[in-house]
Design a protein around this motif. Structure first.
Motif, mmCIF file in Angstrom:
data_model
loop_
_atom_site.group_PDB
_atom_site.id
_atom_site.type_symbol
_atom_site.label_atom_id
_atom_site.label_comp_id
_atom_site.label_asym_id
_atom_site.label_seq_id
_atom_site.Cartn_x
_atom_site.Cartn_y
_atom_site.Cartn_z
ATOM 1 N N SER A 114 -30.922 70.478 -30.771
ATOM 2 C CA SER A 114 -31.073 69.819 -29.465
ATOM 3 C C SER A 114 -31.596 70.741 -28.374
ATOM 4 O O SER A 114 -32.213 70.288 -27.416
ATOM 5 N N SER A 145 -24.655 73.320 -35.472
ATOM 6 C CA SER A 145 -24.117 71.975 -35.262
ATOM 7 C C SER A 145 -24.781 71.244 -34.091
ATOM 8 O O SER A 145 -24.538 70.054 -33.898
ATOM 9 N N TYR A 146 -25.622 71.894 -33.299
ATOM 10 C CA TYR A 146 -26.366 71.179 -32.254
ATOM 11 C C TYR A 146 -27.617 70.498 -32.801
ATOM 12 O O TYR A 146 -28.354 69.862 -32.049
ATOM 13 N N ASN A 147 -27.889 70.663 -34.092
ATOM 14 C CA ASN A 147 -29.026 69.991 -34.731
ATOM 15 C C ASN A 147 -30.347 70.222 -33.997
ATOM 16 O O ASN A 147 -31.181 69.340 -33.944
#
Ligand code: NAG
Ligand code: NAG
Length: 480
Positions: free
Chosen positions: A130, A126-128
């Motif tokens: 980053s 869910s941090y894609n």
């Protein structure tokens, strides 16, 4: 001889009676995403009282870490994800980090530091991405700085990763591989670990298997032998083992079959969702402790396991994006009261954990909804305001306060806001819809909390005292 034996027996009896025998391979995570964190001196005492010998932190705030001096408790320092970029870009930043936050604690009678946790689940889906680029360079810079400081043999850097960094197409451990998008990166990291003596740290959450998939077989989330799966003639009767061995397979496939594994987080929340109950949590921990005590390990990794429970306390400021249960992972409530009896030693001899000592509470008063007030139109706004600035996770479906009648639900929200704001009178206004009472509005299942005096604030007040002292000294000089 007989006397020596008698003495040993007395010692053993005292130890058993005190009930503080925690297996060496069990540590705890201490997170502080709380509006009112406990003072570190109280927490260190609680760990000692309960015989806990290892703690993992998410930060490395010197003031907090200092309280572990001379305790012998083994400490894992943490580096938040946001600091990784800086440490990746510049090896001097890593050197400074090690100097300021680590070696400064290593004097005689100082802190027993064992690991540095570089980032926290930085590759989480869910941090894609980053934090994908900076994490490995930051890890290398930190380990190099440890080596340069002459402590790299004893203190190792490791990246706590979520179990979503590996997967198995067939859902069977034997097909375990690292996740496609980070496969090359993971391969480099684990080879680096292998060459440098760093462990692999993974967080495994059977609770989430159940939470994310309502068809997931309940039994398989615990350790009681239901629903075994057969994987090439190896039997798995719980998802924890299956998950762990998926990692063992993934490591084997990239050529590091014997890399040391630490379970950085494992636990079960107790509120905020229908499967997050104290009964389930107790069942989970009982099974886990028994398993750990047996030293059986997993089918592919027999032997002793090292795990850190998540977590020590409930944290009312944690993000609820993953679910409302997020604020209820503690084996203790926010104020250091134990939730249920446990036996860390796995022997099934439950004992109440020792509660935090010296905790100061705010006065016995609550903020409740005044349903006879004139202007009721503003109510929906007031309630959502309260909940967005305080903790209403217990009001959600399946949680402990879900069944309150409407009046009490509103009161719960108002009180939560009032307590979070240190019982400030202004925080119980709600445009005339609320009042302060001294009779506890809690029901049998739903507790309306009273907040504690924040241990974080003591720091401020110490600073204030110092400044106040300075100011009065100066005024003295002026007077003279
Ligand atoms: C030491 O750790 C603290 C807390 O994580 C951090 O704010 C600070 O920047 C670190 N010091 C250095 C020199 O990096
Ligand atoms: C990741 O992407 C999703 C969907 O595009 C978005 O909703 C979410 O906010 C992003 N998360 C982060 C941390 O950037």
């Amino acid at each position: 001889m007989a006397r020596a034996m008698a003495f040993l027996w007395t010692c053993a009896l005292i130890l058993v009676a005190a009930g503080v025998v925690v297996a060496e391979n069990i540590g705890v995570n201490w997170g502080v995403m709380s509006s009112h964190p406990l003072h570190p001196s109280i927490v260190v005492r609680l760990l000692k009282d309960n015989g806990v010998k290892k703690v993992k932190l998410f930060d490395s705030d010197s003031w907090t870490v200092g309280y572990f001096s001379g305790t012998g408790i083994e400490v894992t320092l943490g580096i938040p994800n946001e600091q990784l970029q800086n440490l990746a870009d510049d090896h001097r930043a890593a050197k400074d980090w090690v100097k300021e936050n680590l070696t400064s604690h290593l004097h005689d009678g100082g802190v027993n530091i064992k690991y540095v946790a570089v980032g926290n689940e930085p590759f989480l889906g869910s941090y894609n991405g980053s934090f994908t680029k900076q994490t490995f360079p930051a890890l290398k810079n930190i380990q190099k700085a440890l080596n340069d400081a002459g402590v790299g043999n004893k203190i190792k850097a490791t990246i706590p990763l979520n179990a979503d960094v590996y997967q198995s197409g067939s859902n069977k451990p034997s097909d375990g591989v690292f996740r496609d998008d980070i496969e090359d990166l993971m391969t480099q990291i684990v080879r680096y670990y292998n060459e440098n003596g760093c462990p692999f740290t993974v967080n495994i959450y059977p609770f989430l298997s159940l939470y994310l998939n309502s068809n997931f077989p309940q039994d398989f989330a615990f350790f009681n032998g239901g629903h075994p799966i057969n994987d090439k003639n190896v039997q798995y009767d719980n998802v924890f083992d299956a998950n762990y061995d998926t990692l063992v397979r993934a490591l084997k496939k990239v050529g590091v079959p014997d890399l040391k594994i630490i379970v950085g987080e494992v636990g079960w929340p107790t509120d905020g969702h229908k499967t997050a109950t104290k009964d389930n949590a107790k069942k989970f921990y009982d099974g886990l402790f028994k398993k750990l005590a047996s030293n059986k390990g997993t089918p592919l990794r027999p032997g002793k396991m090292e795990v850190y429970l998540f977590g020590l306390f409930d944290e009312d400021m944690k993000s609820i994006e993953p679910g409302y249960f997020e604020r209820h992972w503690g084996i203790f409530y926010f104020d250091g009261k134990p939730k249920f009896p446990m036996d860390f030693s796995g022997g099934g001899n439950d004992k109440a954990l020792v509660a935090a000592k010296g905790v100061q509470y705010l006065p016995n008063q609550w903020c409740v909804y005044e349903k006879d007030a004139m202007d009721q139109e503003v109510l929906p706004n007031q309630m959502s305001w309260a909940c967005s600035h305080a903790d209403c996770s217990c009001l959600q479906e399946g949680a402990s306060c879900y069944n309150l009648d409407n009046t009490r639900r509103i009161s719960y929200a108002f009180n939560s806001y009032y307590q979070t704001n240190d019982q400030d009178v202004e925080a119980c206004k709600f445009e005339g819809l609320a009042k302060i009472v001294t009779v506890d509005p809690s029901t049998q299942n739903c507790k309306f909390p009273i907040q504690i005096v924040s241990g974080g604030e003591k720091r401020l007040s110490f600073a204030y005292i110092a400044i106040a002292a300075l100011v009065s000294l100066m005024s003295l000089f002026i007077l003279v």
